[in-house]
Structures are given as structure tokens and as C-alpha cells.
Motif scaffolding. Structure first.
Motif, short mmCIF file in Angstrom:
data_model
loop_
_atom_site.label_atom_id
_atom_site.label_comp_id
_atom_site.label_asym_id
_atom_site.label_seq_id
_atom_site.Cartn_x
_atom_site.Cartn_y
_atom_site.Cartn_z
N VAL A 1 50.39 -4.47 76.95
CA VAL A 1 50.44 -3.26 76.12
C VAL A 1 49.20 -3.18 75.23
O VAL A 1 48.56 -2.13 75.14
N PHE A 2 48.83 -4.28 74.57
CA PHE A 2 47.64 -4.26 73.72
C PHE A 2 46.38 -4.06 74.55
O PHE A 2 45.45 -3.38 74.11
N GLY A 3 46.33 -4.62 75.73
CA GLY A 3 45.20 -4.38 76.62
C GLY A 3 45.10 -2.93 77.03
O GLY A 3 44.00 -2.35 77.07
N ALA A 4 46.24 -2.32 77.32
CA ALA A 4 46.24 -0.91 77.69
C ALA A 4 45.80 -0.02 76.52
O ALA A 4 45.04 0.93 76.70
N VAL A 5 46.26 -0.35 75.32
CA VAL A 5 45.86 0.42 74.14
C VAL A 5 44.35 0.27 73.92
O VAL A 5 43.66 1.24 73.61
N PHE A 6 43.84 -0.94 74.09
CA PHE A 6 42.40 -1.15 73.92
C PHE A 6 41.60 -0.37 74.97
O PHE A 6 40.58 0.24 74.65
N PRO B 1 32.09 3.25 71.85
CA PRO B 1 33.39 2.83 72.40
C PRO B 1 34.07 1.71 71.61
O PRO B 1 35.29 1.75 71.44
N LEU B 2 33.32 0.73 71.11
CA LEU B 2 33.97 -0.39 70.43
C LEU B 2 34.62 0.01 69.11
O LEU B 2 35.78 -0.33 68.87
N PRO B 3 33.92 0.74 68.23
CA PRO B 3 34.61 1.14 67.00
C PRO B 3 35.80 2.06 67.25
O PRO B 3 36.82 1.96 66.57
N THR B 4 35.69 2.93 68.23
CA THR B 4 36.80 3.83 68.54
C THR B 4 37.99 3.03 69.08
O THR B 4 39.14 3.29 68.70
N ALA B 5 37.71 2.06 69.93
CA ALA B 5 38.79 1.22 70.46
C ALA B 5 39.46 0.44 69.34
O ALA B 5 40.69 0.30 69.32
N CYS B 6 38.66 -0.06 68.39
CA CYS B 6 39.25 -0.79 67.27
C CYS B 6 40.08 0.12 66.37
O CYS B 6 41.10 -0.30 65.84
N LEU B 7 39.65 1.37 66.20
CA LEU B 7 40.45 2.31 65.42
C LEU B 7 41.79 2.59 66.10
O LEU B 7 42.82 2.64 65.45
N VAL B 8 41.76 2.75 67.42
CA VAL B 8 42.99 3.01 68.15
C VAL B 8 43.93 1.79 68.10
O VAL B 8 45.13 1.94 67.84
N VAL B 9 43.38 0.61 68.30
CA VAL B 9 44.21 -0.60 68.23
C VAL B 9 44.73 -0.81 66.81
O VAL B 9 45.89 -1.18 66.61
N ALA C 1 45.35 1.51 64.60
CA ALA C 1 46.42 2.48 64.37
C ALA C 1 47.71 2.05 65.06
O ALA C 1 48.81 2.20 64.51
N PHE C 2 47.57 1.48 66.25
CA PHE C 2 48.75 1.00 66.98
C PHE C 2 49.42 -0.15 66.24
O PHE C 2 50.64 -0.18 66.08
N VAL C 3 48.61 -1.09 65.76
CA VAL C 3 49.16 -2.23 65.01
C VAL C 3 49.80 -1.75 63.71
O VAL C 3 50.86 -2.23 63.30
N ALA C 4 49.16 -0.80 63.04
CA ALA C 4 49.72 -0.26 61.80
C ALA C 4 51.05 0.43 62.06
O ALA C 4 51.99 0.32 61.27
N PRO D 1 54.53 -0.95 54.35
CA PRO D 1 53.39 -0.02 54.39
C PRO D 1 52.07 -0.65 53.97
O PRO D 1 51.02 -0.32 54.52
N PHE D 2 52.09 -1.56 53.01
CA PHE D 2 50.84 -2.18 52.56
C PHE D 2 50.28 -3.12 53.61
O PHE D 2 49.06 -3.19 53.80
N VAL D 3 51.14 -3.82 54.29
CA VAL D 3 50.69 -4.70 55.38
C VAL D 3 50.14 -3.86 56.52
O VAL D 3 49.14 -4.22 57.15
N ALA D 4 50.77 -2.73 56.80
CA ALA D 4 50.29 -1.84 57.86
C ALA D 4 48.91 -1.31 57.52
O ALA D 4 48.01 -1.28 58.37
N PHE D 5 48.70 -0.89 56.27
CA PHE D 5 47.39 -0.40 55.85
C PHE D 5 46.35 -1.51 55.92
O PHE D 5 45.22 -1.28 56.37
N ALA D 6 46.72 -2.72 55.51
CA ALA D 6 45.78 -3.84 55.56
C ALA D 6 45.41 -4.18 57.00
O ALA D 6 44.23 -4.44 57.30
N ALA D 7 46.38 -4.16 57.89
CA ALA D 7 46.09 -4.46 59.30
C ALA D 7 45.17 -3.42 59.90
O ALA D 7 44.19 -3.75 60.58
N PHE D 8 45.44 -2.14 59.62
CA PHE D 8 44.58 -1.07 60.12
C PHE D 8 43.17 -1.22 59.57
O PHE D 8 42.18 -1.12 60.31
N SER D 9 43.06 -1.48 58.28
CA SER D 9 41.74 -1.60 57.65
C SER D 9 40.94 -2.76 58.22
O SER D 9 39.75 -2.61 58.52
N LEU D 10 41.57 -3.91 58.36
CA LEU D 10 40.85 -5.09 58.87
C LEU D 10 40.38 -4.90 60.30
O LEU D 10 39.24 -5.23 60.64
#
Length: 77
Positions: free
Chosen positions: A7-12, A25-33, A35-38, A47-56
Motif C-alpha cells: 500500500v505504501f509503495g502504491a501511494v509512493f 517527482p520526489l517532493p510531490t511523492a513525499c507530500l502524497v505519502v 498526507a496518507f500517513v497523516a 491531530p498533532f502527531v498527524a501534523f508532525a508526521a506530515f511535516s517531517l
């Protein structure tokens, strides 16, 4: 575990596909992944952990792209 990797490979790969249109492609893929993790983390009512995961994850993609571009300029590519 195997399903999670698939699933994570498909999202990437979807992120890479979207990133080919933006020529970053790499920054866009990281934004999509990110968002998926968040989204997955937000379902646990953190919510704070979700925001931190998305940001990192998003910042990691931007930093790696910046380093790639800088090395390319230094090597004359």
C-alpha cells in the motif's frame, strides 16, 4: 506487513506519477505519502502527531530535492 508495504509503495508510485506533471517527482511523492500517513494517524485521534508526521515527511522530500539539485549544480549537470 506485506500488505502495508504494498500500500505504501502504491501511494509512493501515485505520488511519483503526479510529480511527473510538476517536474518535481520526489517532493510531490513525499507530500502524497505524508498526507496518507497523516490521514492514517488522524484516525487514531492524534491531530498533532498527524501534523508532525506530515511535516517531517514533506520537509524530508523538499530537503532531498534541494540537495539533489545543489549537487547537480556543483557537478555541472
Amino acid at each position: 506487513m506485506t500488505l502495508g508495504i504494498v500500500v505504501f509503495g502504491a501511494v509512493f508510485l501515485v505520488g511519483l506519477g503526479l510529480g511527473t506533471a510538476t517536474r518535481r517527482p520526489l517532493p510531490t511523492a513525499c507530500l502524497v505519502v505524508g498526507a496518507f500517513v497523516a490521514l492514517l494517524t488522524a484516525q487514531a485521534h492524534e491531530p498533532f502527531v498527524a501534523f508532525a508526521a506530515f511535516s517531517l515527511i514533506a520537509l524530508t522530500g523538499l530537503v532531498v530535492d534541494s540537495v539533489r539539485e545543489t549537487v547537480g549544480l556543483l557537478l555541472g549537470r
